[in-house]
Write a protein that holds these residues in place. Structure first.
Motif, mmCIF file in Angstrom:
data_model
loop_
_atom_site.group_PDB
_atom_site.id
_atom_site.type_symbol
_atom_site.label_atom_id
_atom_site.label_comp_id
_atom_site.label_asym_id
_atom_site.label_seq_id
_atom_site.Cartn_x
_atom_site.Cartn_y
_atom_site.Cartn_z
ATOM 1 N N THR A 181 0.818 -1.201 0.000
ATOM 2 C CA THR A 181 0.000 0.000 0.000
ATOM 3 C C THR A 181 0.856 1.256 0.000
ATOM 4 O O THR A 181 0.570 2.230 -0.685
ATOM 5 C CB THR A 181 -0.924 0.002 1.239
ATOM 6 O OG1 THR A 181 -1.674 -1.201 1.233
ATOM 7 C CG2 THR A 181 -1.864 1.183 1.205
ATOM 8 N N VAL A 200 -10.211 1.358 -0.051
ATOM 9 C CA VAL A 200 -9.951 0.092 -0.746
ATOM 10 C C VAL A 200 -10.890 -0.044 -1.944
ATOM 11 O O VAL A 200 -10.484 -0.495 -3.028
ATOM 12 C CB VAL A 200 -10.112 -1.096 0.209
ATOM 13 C CG1 VAL A 200 -9.922 -2.410 -0.536
ATOM 14 C CG2 VAL A 200 -9.108 -0.997 1.355
ATOM 15 N N GLN A 229 -10.083 -6.663 3.058
ATOM 16 C CA GLN A 229 -8.910 -5.798 2.989
ATOM 17 C C GLN A 229 -9.111 -4.511 3.784
ATOM 18 O O GLN A 229 -8.168 -3.968 4.370
ATOM 19 C CB GLN A 229 -8.603 -5.464 1.529
ATOM 20 C CG GLN A 229 -8.086 -6.645 0.719
ATOM 21 C CD GLN A 229 -7.702 -6.240 -0.688
ATOM 22 O OE1 GLN A 229 -7.408 -5.080 -0.962
ATOM 23 N NE2 GLN A 229 -7.717 -7.200 -1.602
#
Length: 464
Positions: free
Chosen positions: A13, A125, A260
């Motif tokens: 990320t 996300v 996630q």
């Protein structure tokens, strides 16, 4: 294996885990001074990576080091935290401690801040997932718009000439769509009917949020008939967004996104709790009594800061590795007025210094998003080349600093009010200036524009 998954998720990320020195250097691009605070958050952030790499059983004993920032308003407490989250693409939530009440009273319970953080994470996300399928979704939207314009079904194969004409017309319309020539054209499109439960007024933050579930989604699933589709007539430019959301939702895996989102909130989430001093024993918050607005809220915060499980609409969330940054001016109270247990949950203390006149000058000029650069960009859209001389920056900084001394000290926020008043005439008249448009702001202009207001203290209270 779990350790590897968590580390990879974090580094994937943030592209690359930055060193504390690199984090401070990035923060320096936007925030002037406050080196100790930047250093503290940089170390805390890096320690999260280090903790992920530690193997059990000692890892369970390493608790996150939450931070207490102490300093007057407008010196950079919130900005440091916000920029830190932006730097690593982490879910970030700012809350005010005074908005929460003890469990059992009307108002928001402290666990709701974790649910709000997970919601922020979910939207992050989801947007990233949509970006990956953006082109495919746009192609599907184009086909649906063409279907609405000319029809989805070509003429029968028996009439080859009509089929060729249909194909040619469809391709011509496709070219016009891509060129933006049909944006104002009306079409009728078939879209999913909105759930009536999404409009029910009692599904509010203060109502069912304690359940940690999405009741509107649950009720939709319980409806065996569903809510079907409806036909809407709208302009193509309006239909694009609606259709894009529908097509994107078909292409992404919502369950994976929820998983996630929970993982990112747990591993990378940052919650900034402002006005923590207002719930300290020496604070001025008296309205609800000490049990609700002070010690009750502080005690409810303890398990969340220490590490507990909070139920959310996207799944259970552990708060062990969420970074909590509390902040307050502590003018009417002091950190030791917090209950001892909460003090222990905020082991890193950092004091931010009041801003000097030189700090104001640097704030006006050095950051990548400096106020002077913002106004220059705004005026450039009207063809105006705007320049600030060095003596103008000195004058603006001097005025802002003096006003903070004479009035309430609101830190760097004073620069916003001063600059807005300074730019008032220029912003109003720039459209009518002859070409070429150029304007230089020097110290003489600053004093001429602001001298009267600054000298009149009563007027300054209302305007600056």
């Amino acid at each position: 294996m779990a350790d590897i998954v968590e580390i990879n998720a974090f580094e994937r990320t943030s592209k690359r885990a930055l060193s504390p020195r690199e984090i401070v250097a990035e923060l320096d691009k936007y925030i002037i001074g406050q080196y100790e605070a930047k250093r503290a958050v940089a170390i805390a952030l890096r320690n999260r990576i280090r903790r992920m790499r530690v193997t059990d059983p000692i890892r369970k004993e390493i608790l996150p080091k939450n931070i207490l920032m102490i300093g007057p308003t407008g010196v950079g407490k919130t900005e440091i935290s916000r920029r830190l989250a932006s730097l690593i693409k982490a879910p970030f939530l700012k809350v005010e401690a005074t908005k929460y009440t003890e469990v059992g009273y009307v108002g928001r319970d402290v666990e709701s801040m974790v649910r709000d953080l997970v919601e922020v994470s979910f939207q992050m996300v989801r947007q990233e997932a949509i970006e990956k399928v953006k082109h495919e979704a746009e192609r599907a939207v184009e086909e649906r718009l063409l279907d609405a314009l000319i029809g989805a079904t070509p003429p029968s194969s028996a009439d080859e000439e009509r089929r060729d004409s249909w194909r040619q017309t469809r391709e011509k319309l496709r070219e016009k769509l891509r060129a933006g020539a049909l944006e104002e054209h009306y079409v009728e499109i078939r879209v999913k009917r909105e759930s009536p439960f999404s409009q029910v007024g009692f599904f509010t933050a203060e109502g069912v949020e304690q359940l940690g579930v999405d009741l509107s989604e649950l009720l939709e699933k319980l409806n065996p008939l569903g809510f079907g589709y409806t036909v809407k007539r709208m302009k193509i430019k309006e239909a694009r967004e609606l259709l894009f959301n529908e097509e994107a939702d078909k292409l992404i895996n919502l369950d994976e996104i929820k998983r996630q989102a929970v993982q990112r909130a747990e591993e990378m989430g940052i919650i900034f709790i402002d006005e923590i001093d207002k719930i300290a024993a020496g604070g001025r918050e008296e309205r609800f009594g000490p049990g609700v607005s002070r010690q009750g809220v502080q005690r409810d915060l303890l398990p969340i800061l220490e590490g507990s499980t909070v139920r959310t609409r996207y799944g259970n969330v552990r708060t062990d590795n969420i970074l909590f940054i509390a902040a307050g001016a502590f003018t009417m109270s002091k950190p030791s007025d917090l209950i001892p247990e909460l003090q222990g949950r905020l082991p890193i203390r950092v004091e931010l210094k009041p801003l000097s006149k030189e700090d104001f000058r640097r704030i006006l000029k050095e950051p990548e998003d400096a106020l002077t650069k913002q106004y220059q960009a705004l005026m450039a859209t009207e063809g105006l080349c705007l320049e600030f001389t060095d003596d103008a920056l000195d004058a603006i900084a001097e005025i802002a600093f003096r006003l903070n001394e004479r009035l309430e000290n609101i830190g760097a926020r004073r620069l916003h009010t001063v600059m807005e008043k300074l730019m008032e005439d220029i912003a109003f008249e720039t459209c009518d200036l002859p070409e070429p448009k150029t304007f230089t702001i020097d110290a003489a202009y600053v004093h001429a524009k602001l001298k009267g207001i600054v000298e009149d203290l009563d007027l300054s209270r209302y305007i600056l």
